[in-house]
Design an enzyme around this catalytic site. Sequence first.
Site, short mmCIF file in Angstrom:
data_model
loop_
_atom_site.label_atom_id
_atom_site.label_comp_id
_atom_site.label_asym_id
_atom_site.label_seq_id
_atom_site.Cartn_x
_atom_site.Cartn_y
_atom_site.Cartn_z
N GLN B 148 0.84 -1.20 0.00
CA GLN B 148 0.00 0.00 0.00
C GLN B 148 0.87 1.25 0.00
O GLN B 148 2.06 1.18 0.26
CB GLN B 148 -0.91 0.02 1.24
CG GLN B 148 -0.15 -0.01 2.53
CD GLN B 148 -0.89 -0.58 3.73
OE1 GLN B 148 -0.26 -1.01 4.68
NE2 GLN B 148 -2.21 -0.60 3.70
N ASP B 223 0.27 -11.94 7.93
CA ASP B 223 -1.10 -12.25 7.55
C ASP B 223 -1.72 -12.93 8.77
O ASP B 223 -1.22 -13.95 9.25
CB ASP B 223 -1.06 -13.19 6.34
CG ASP B 223 -2.44 -13.59 5.88
OD1 ASP B 223 -3.44 -13.25 6.56
OD2 ASP B 223 -2.53 -14.24 4.83
N CYS B 224 -2.81 -12.36 9.28
CA CYS B 224 -3.34 -12.89 10.55
C CYS B 224 -4.10 -14.20 10.40
O CYS B 224 -4.32 -14.91 11.38
CB CYS B 224 -4.21 -11.83 11.25
SG CYS B 224 -5.78 -11.53 10.44
N ASP B 244 -8.02 -4.56 14.79
CA ASP B 244 -7.67 -3.22 14.34
C ASP B 244 -6.94 -3.30 13.00
O ASP B 244 -6.01 -2.56 12.73
CB ASP B 244 -6.80 -2.53 15.40
CG ASP B 244 -6.60 -1.04 15.11
OD1 ASP B 244 -7.52 -0.44 14.53
OD2 ASP B 244 -5.54 -0.51 15.47
N GLU B 321 -15.82 12.82 10.80
CA GLU B 321 -17.13 12.17 10.67
C GLU B 321 -17.25 11.21 11.84
O GLU B 321 -16.26 10.73 12.37
CB GLU B 321 -17.27 11.44 9.34
CG GLU B 321 -16.26 10.32 9.11
CD GLU B 321 -16.26 9.79 7.67
OE1 GLU B 321 -17.29 9.82 7.00
OE2 GLU B 321 -15.18 9.35 7.23
#
Lengths: 335, 335
Positions: B148, B223-224, B244, B321
């Site tokens: 990312q 990677d969980c 989370d 928000e």
Amino acid sequence: MAAARHSTLDFMLGATADCNAVLKALQPVFQEQGMTETVHNWEDHGYLATYIKKNGSFANLRIHPHGLVLVDLQSYNDHTKGREETDQLLNKVEERMKELFHGNLKRIKRLPAILRGGVIDRYWPTADGRLVEYDIDEVVYDEDSPFQNIKILHSKQFGNILILSGDVNLAESDLAYTRAIMGSGKEDYTGKEVLILGGGDGGILYEIVKLKPKMVTMVLIEDCIPVLKRYAKEGRMFDYVINDLTAVPISTSPEEDSTWEFLRLILDLSMKVLKQDGKYFTQGNCINLTDALTLYEEQLSRLYCPVEFSKEIVCVPSYMELWVFYTIWKKQTEV
Amino acid sequence: MAAARHSTLDFMLGATADCNAVLKALQPVFQEQGMTETVHNWEDHGYLATYIKKNGSFANLRIHPHGLVLVDLQSYNDHTKGREETDQLLNKVEERMKELFHGNLKRIKRLPAILRGGVIDRYWPTADGRLVEYDIDEVVYDEDSPFQNIKILHSKQFGNILILSGDVNLAESDLAYTRAIMGSGKEDYTGKEVLILGGGDGGILYEIVKLKPKMVTMVLIEDCIPVLKRYAKEGRMFDYVINDLTAVPISTSPEEDSTWEFLRLILDLSMKVLKQDGKYFTQGNCINLTDALTLYEEQLSRLYCPVEFSKEIVCVPSYMELWVFYTIWKKQTEV
């Protein structure tokens, strides 16, 4: 009345732009939409191409030679089809740019479209001047009083929002504001005398009566200056004075010329009606307006009696910026 | 690299517009600035006048016959003088419009100027797609990882903000997020076994160790899914599982095709490692994305074991928000 929808799409290139190559690559995208072109060439400042469609929409393609390409598109917002066409056009521009630069673009930025001239105005800048869009879905009330424009707009997430002359005052979501201006739950109001200046949304009164005060006096629709002067003359004293007047005074005349002098007058009069161990609460300003906060604190050193103060930073949901609240008390003389 | 500054000024008239009269009234304002004019007349859709200045700036004057007049001005943002000139030009346009309509204008709206193509990008739309400008003053970090784009931008009021692939994740101001995803202060972590999935900013771990848990396990950069599978196989159980992970999974493959199936897989595996009286905490979504929230809640009814849930609405300062947080627990069977 049909509002206009303004869409933007920006490209930052990795290097200077061959303006003519960009123009040639993007021209067909607009022309395929039946848009007619007018091109202005600044030579040293790049190109502006304007594309006009028969249905009243138009686009600007601004190519800056240092490597910035900006696309603007204005169209009517009256049908979904128009929105889809806009998105498709911008998608095609983006595809073509990626092809031309082989994906080597430093940044591609498409902002949410801006609705201009709509019945519902969703844009209410923050106190520090930033552009923010609210999720307004209804105009509940919109009238000019002799003093200010009063709007109540409904936000999907914040509930009704009170906006006075363009300034977001408070929303139904903002218990954090009321809590903060009451001392953040650290005060014991039982049996106390409380004076509220302003507080027109009724939130402070609503919360404070739950806490069994002896008496709450609210100076809401009157000019608070003569009232404070009368109390001071009568020797009427309060345990708590909560200043919840509008951030910008409706008028400082005839009492004082400048806003700061006027604010100091209210502070001085409030101190006169505040018991020796009483507390004065007020909202300050957004955290980013540091100059205004400093000026306010300077006023505190110029009151008729020495005072001390503390401040707290609070997140009030509908403000979209952090807000400073003040607690002020009379400096206790050494015994 | 010089950024462009895009200013807007909109007028909503009380009635339909005499397009030609508006054009004639405003022309001199632009021409006095040495701007050259090109006019397009749609007949039934009004006028577009484009004004071009030698220094590379330009303006659009769009006059809609139903009573909307939109002015756009794009100029370089590289010197204060340019900004003053823009403001003066818009002031003159506003004056002329007020004269022409004798002050009888339904709305005059000037938005804070949009900075386009600046080194610092201040516009990070909310999850529900609204345009908001942040008070970013520094790019602390900006790199693409294999997974990312990772940005850390500094906001004057929120401190450092972590932005993953354009999505505002968390800022230093956002203890409210960490508190909410830990159960809003209502849990006793003393001596408990805690599993954190994700939590890359370290906030949860930092807060939880203060509360004397027996052990906190954080699955952060792995990677969980295989980790959860192994724990389930080993029969390792937790009192609290705090999910989370990033709101949008980096990848759902090779396990599941759709995001919802993937989220359900994580939920199912989490329930397998959660003690019978344990609790699972996670953030949901912004309050306005009701469809996504409903879909999430539907997944909860499709897990391998029956669960119950509650939700809380929290104001996370940097999100601009309101956000929904979930507490999920195994339905207790009647004894």
